[in-house]
Design a protein around this motif. Structure first.
Motif, short mmCIF file in Angstrom:
data_model
loop_
_atom_site.label_atom_id
_atom_site.label_comp_id
_atom_site.label_asym_id
_atom_site.label_seq_id
_atom_site.Cartn_x
_atom_site.Cartn_y
_atom_site.Cartn_z
N ASN A 31 51.64 63.38 -6.28
CA ASN A 31 51.83 64.40 -5.24
C ASN A 31 53.15 64.27 -4.52
OD1 ASN A 31 50.85 66.63 -3.67
ND2 ASN A 31 50.51 65.19 -2.00
N LYS B 133 62.26 67.27 -4.77
CA LYS B 133 61.39 68.40 -4.47
C LYS B 133 62.10 69.71 -4.74
CE LYS B 133 58.24 66.42 -1.11
NZ LYS B 133 57.08 66.78 -1.93
N SER C 81 56.21 73.62 -0.24
CA SER C 81 54.83 74.04 0.01
C SER C 81 54.09 72.87 0.64
CB SER C 81 54.14 74.46 -1.28
OG SER C 81 54.78 75.59 -1.85
N PRO C 82 53.54 73.05 1.82
CA PRO C 82 52.84 71.93 2.47
C PRO C 82 51.49 71.62 1.85
CG PRO C 82 52.65 73.91 3.80
CD PRO C 82 53.55 74.26 2.65
N TYR C 83 51.01 72.49 0.96
CA TYR C 83 49.71 72.28 0.33
C TYR C 83 49.85 72.47 -1.18
CZ TYR C 83 48.08 72.93 5.12
OH TYR C 83 47.89 72.81 6.46
N SER D 147 48.21 60.84 2.29
CA SER D 147 49.60 60.72 1.85
C SER D 147 50.40 59.78 2.72
CB SER D 147 50.27 62.10 1.87
OG SER D 147 50.25 62.64 3.18
N SER E 160 56.06 62.61 4.21
CA SER E 160 56.37 64.03 4.05
C SER E 160 55.65 64.66 2.86
CB SER E 160 57.88 64.20 3.86
OG SER E 160 58.33 63.50 2.71
N PRO F 296 52.96 66.59 0.72
CA PRO F 296 52.01 67.65 1.13
C PRO F 296 50.57 67.21 0.93
CG PRO F 296 53.01 68.16 -0.99
CD PRO F 296 53.71 66.93 -0.49
N TYR G 152 46.86 67.70 -0.56
CA TYR G 152 46.52 68.16 -1.90
C TYR G 152 45.01 68.22 -2.08
CZ TYR G 152 45.43 63.29 -3.04
OH TYR G 152 44.88 62.03 -3.06
N LEU H 11 54.11 74.63 8.25
CA LEU H 11 54.71 73.47 7.58
C LEU H 11 54.05 72.17 8.00
CD1 LEU H 11 58.50 74.42 7.80
CD2 LEU H 11 56.99 74.59 5.82
N ARG H 12 52.97 72.25 8.80
CA ARG H 12 52.23 71.07 9.25
C ARG H 12 53.07 70.18 10.16
NH1 ARG H 12 49.84 67.51 5.16
NH2 ARG H 12 48.05 67.32 6.54
#
Length: 883
Positions: free
Chosen positions: A226, A242, A247-249, A311, A317, A319, A321, A758-759
């Motif tokens: 991830n 990246k 994408s935060p998810y 994570s 940082s 995302p 999952y 973006l969390r």
């Protein structure tokens, strides 16, 4: 000669008519070209002005981000901190000038002036980016299926998965991005499944064999992958950095090949994942697979949602999952369609079949995966919100107003604790029939000695908020009203005893304490033994009687009330020790905790000894239709977590929603009895934070909208054009203040929305809290404007009419004749034409003037030449006649 001259004259007349027609056409063409030129320059000038406004907004946003980057919800007092005062003078002038230009050009637009209609009714738009990561779809997985980005993206574009929350508080818009995981991921997943598949023979009453895999073996592989990005089209060399679009998810779609039978290692077998209770995770200790140590039904499943802190060990940082195995299954979970039927339904993820290996069938597989992703997005990122939670918060602005002399007094100043409370105190009160000093050591120990409830709720709080859980014990002697409420709600289910005899046991509970204590020890040792007698507690009646006695119960227990900065939530936990036999602690609907209708307290029931509470709405095992889901009546931590999460954040699982796929809740969830996980999945934690931010923003907007509504009504009563901004704000300093603060508040809320998607929770909370000062400044300007309008109207009403001595107040406001207004359709066209003419005249007066002068000059010259030509032709004709 005369006939010849007549013919010549007719020819000249025809030629003159043609020349005049051509000149008229030339004149019209010149006018038309002038208008086109004017429109072109108007468009260029407006585009240039829009570009300038965008650059100004970008500079203001950048400077605002720099200023607020030095603050923190933990250290900064946002009740007094004003970020506008730290702007540079150039930025202040640009923001004020930009708002002034926008207000002048759009003065006839009601949406730009009285924005309470939009602010009060429009939900907050969250635009969320979700990545779909494919593994095993490059002809290296089950049935050698191949699905590329180009195959599935057209179907994702047609997926209508936008979700609107209850109360229209916010709306989730999903944007999907397709990637491919590393090729090594599928090989590692297949190896882990093959090495860890085993036969589970005690999973149902039928003892039918089932091939299961420990989900942690696969979850560890997904967690490591991830942190990386993905390959877009599987044609490039895989990159570890990246992608540009973050994408935060991430949702993984796995397609590994089926494992071989662990007995003969020949034929491929089906399998599902087991989510058994484990402490700390990791390892393969067989004791962790002991079904007797679990405290719920422990369904098997095919998908998994990662924990909120999953994570943190690898990359802060990374995302969040979730993953679903399209090869495994079918999962052993079904749900009732409605409460009143016996019809059960099961949402099954798409399966890769042998027919999908053909290229002509790939669109079918792609469409099913796209539809499944849309349903998963609604379930994971748009959870249900309890209606009572919305009533509690959005009724606060109106409920805070007090009635004084028949007039409504609104909230004068907004504070940070009005957006979301900064301190939460939970009073967990254990109420028992038997005094705790006479109970066994096992029964007398604390419900939550490790503070797991407090740690769980702390994850869902925004930065700057604090929570404290206090646990205390009382018996019925200390709270007689608690005993009375419980006695009124208790029912007996059996054949040899009546309810009156059972209720008398409460009054005679201490007759033989030693015997009761010894019997409690023996009853606890029996575990899941079935007894002939069973006592049930009706949750609706218990809630009713606790609500009836709430004030007296609070006084008897000495509970404090909440204030402006602290919310106090009492949890009345009835820890039952009523008799030496019987199964106690089961609500009739299979629940262990209930929330009051006004969200003020929680009632829970716990049994001192183990027994199963059936959940009739769920069935875990597909091969045994009689096997319901169940929970352990002596374990209430799951119920306390779920009820407190709903009370504080409104998050709950609505089993009646058709678009909710509860199979995602099997692995790690507290709202359903399908797993024994801690419940701290990112879907629940992020949903709580997102809801808190949305509630705070909506409160601020509605706080401003209430004054705008009053100002709108005053302007409408005045009989003038209520949509004219200059009329609404006649005083220029107040108008400038309102415009500048409004612009700044919109900046901050837009940035808060971006940070939320973006969390970036601390950044989002900072932007929302910093906008409170701007909201208060806007309200102060509105209050002064409203007061000036009222004074002017009072003076107008009390002034004597011309030629008479009676005041105008003799004529009521309802009878005053208002100016006639255009209908809606006419007013729209009228405002459009007025804006077009005024805008073009003001912006491009010089250009229009030069064009008009040029056209007039050309026409004058043409007219002079035409007149001179006529005189010359007349002279020539007379001269020829004389000849």
């Amino acid at each position: 000669l005369e006939s010849a001259s007549v013919v010549c004259h007719e020819k000249r007349t025809t030629s003159n008519e043609k020349m005049s027609g051509q000149k008229a056409m030339v004149c019209l063409a010149r006018v038309y070209m002038s208008l086109l030129l004017l429109s072109f320059f108007s468009f260029v000038s407006s585009a240039q002005r829009n570009d300038d406004d965008l650059h100004t907004a970008a500079r203001a946003r950048a400077e605002l981000s720099t200023i607020l980057g030095k603050t923190s919800p933990w250290r900064t007092d946002f009740n007094t901190y004003d970020s506008y005062s730290e702007f540079s003078e150039d930025t202040k002038e640009e923001v004020n000038g930009q708002q002034q230009r926008s207000s002048d050009s759009d003065s006839s637009s009601p949406e730009d002036v009285f924005t309470y209609r939009e602010w009060r009714t429009k939900p907050i738009d969250f635009y969320l980016s979700v990545s779909l990561k494919l593994s095993g779809f490059h002809r290296d997985g089950n049935f050698l299926a191949k699905v590329t980005k180009r195959d599935i993206e057209p179907f994702l574009e047609t997926v209508k998965s936008d979700a609107l929350s209850e109360g229209e508080m916010y709306k989730m818009h999903f944007h999907y991005r397709v990637m491919h995981a590393r090729k090594e991921v599928n090989a590692e997943v297949e190896k882990a499944i093959q090495e860890n598949v085993r036969v589970e023979r005690e999973w149902s009453s039928t003892s039918k064999a089932k091939n299961t895999v420990d989900f942690r073996k696969v979850d560890g592989i997904i967690e490591k992958d991830n942190v990386f990005g993905g390959d877009d089209d599987m044609t490039k060399v895989y990159r570890t950095e990246k992608d540009d679009v973050f994408s935060p998810y991430v949702i993984y779609a796995l397609n590994p090949r089926r494992p071989k039978n662990p007995n003969d290692n020949k034929a491929s077998v089906q399998y599902v994942y087991s989510f058994l209770s484990h402490e700390g995770g990791g390892g393969g200790d067989d004791k962790k697979y002991d079904k007797k140590s679990s405290n719920s039904s422990q369904c098997f499943g095919t998908s998994m949602v990662s924990r909120d802190d999953a994570s943190s060990s690898s990359s802060p940082s990374a995302p969040a999952y979730a993953w679903v195995d399209l090869t495994s299954g079918p999962n052993g979970f079904t749900k009732k369609r409605t409460k009143f039927t016996t019809d059960y339904s099961r949402r099954v993820p798409p399966k890769v079949l042998g027919a999908h290996a053909k290229q002509e069938n790939v669109p079918l597989l792609s469409a099913s995966i796209a539809g499944f992703l849309g349903d998963a997005s609604k379930t994971l990122f748009a959870p249900s919100i309890r209606r009572e939670f919305l009533d509690e918060h959005f009724g606060s602005l109106s409920s805070s107003s007090v009635s004084s002399g028949g007039k409504e007094k609104m909230m004068v100043k907004f504070k940070t604790d009005d957006a979301w409370i900064s301190h939460v105190q939970i009073e967990l009160v254990r109420i028992s029939e038997l005094p705790f000093n006479l109970q066994s050591e096992r029964d007398a120990k604390k419900i939550d000695p490790d503070h797991r409830v407090e740690k769980y709720l702390q994850k869902a709080l925004l930065p700057g908020r604090k929570i404290k859980v206090n646990e205390r014990e009382v018996d019925f002697n200390e709270c007689p009203l608690c005993a009375q409420a419980f006695k009124n709600a208790m029912h007996y289910s059996g054949s040899n005893t009546n309810t009156n005899r059972i209720r008398k046991s409460i009054e005679n509970r201490n007759r033989n304490s030693e015997r009761t204590s010894s019997n409690s020890n023996s009853s606890g040792a029996r575990g899941f033994e079935e007894d002939d007698e069973e006592f049930l507690v009706d949750e609706s009646e218990l809630l009713f009687w606790v609500e009836e006695y709430e004030e007296g119960i609070r006084k008897q227990l000495g509970l404090r009330d909440g204030d402006e900065t602290t919310k106090v939530i009492p949890v009345f936990l009835f820890d039952l020790k009523l008799t030496t036999h019987g199964k106690l602690g089961a609500f009739t609907d299979g629940k262990q905790a209930e929330i009051a209708k006004d969200n003020s307290f929680i009632v829970a029931v716990r049994n001192s000894k183990k027994h199963k509470i059936d959940i009739p709405s769920f069935k875990c095992f597909e091969d045994d239709p009689t096997q319901n889901a169940w929970v352990d009546s002596s374990d209430v931590l799951r119920a306390l977590k779920a009820s407190l999460m709903t009370n504080l954040f409104g998050i709950h699982v609505d089993v009646d929603r058709d678009d909710v796929d509860l199979s995602w809740a099997i692995g790690n969830d507290v709202f359903t009895p399908l797993s024994a996980g801690e419940g701290d999945s990112f879907a629940i934690i992020d949903g709580a934070k997102r809801t808190t931010i949305a509630v705070g923003m909506q409160k601020i907007r509605r706080f401003i909208a209430m004054r705008l509504e009053i100002l709108h009504d005053i302007c409408r009563e005045d009989g003038e054009n209520e949509n004219t901004f200059a009329h609404a704000f006649p005083r220029e300093p107040l108008r400038k203040t309102f415009l500048a603060r409004s612009r700044l508040l919109k900046f901050k809320h837009e940035e808060a929305v971006k940070a939320t998607t973006l969390r970036e929770w601390e950044r989002a909370a900072t932007f929302v809290l910093s906008s409170i000062v701007d909201a208060n400044a806007m309200v102060e300007a509105l209050e002064e404007t409203i007061a000036s309008h009222k004074v002017r109207l009072d003076c107008y009403n009390n002034s004597p009419p011309p030629g008479g001595s009676s005041p105008r107040t003799t004529t009521t406001r309802k009878n005053t004749k208002k100016k006639k207004k255009l209908p809606d359709d006419g007013s729209r066209s009228y405002h459009f034409l007025e804006a077009f003419l005024y805008g073009g005249f003001e912006a491009f007066f010089g250009t229009a003037f030069l064009i008009v002068v040029y056209v007039c000059l050309v026409e004058v010259i043409a007219f002079y030449r035409k007149t001179k030509g006529k005189k010359r032709s007349t002279g020539e004709s007379s001269y020829r006649k004389e000849e």
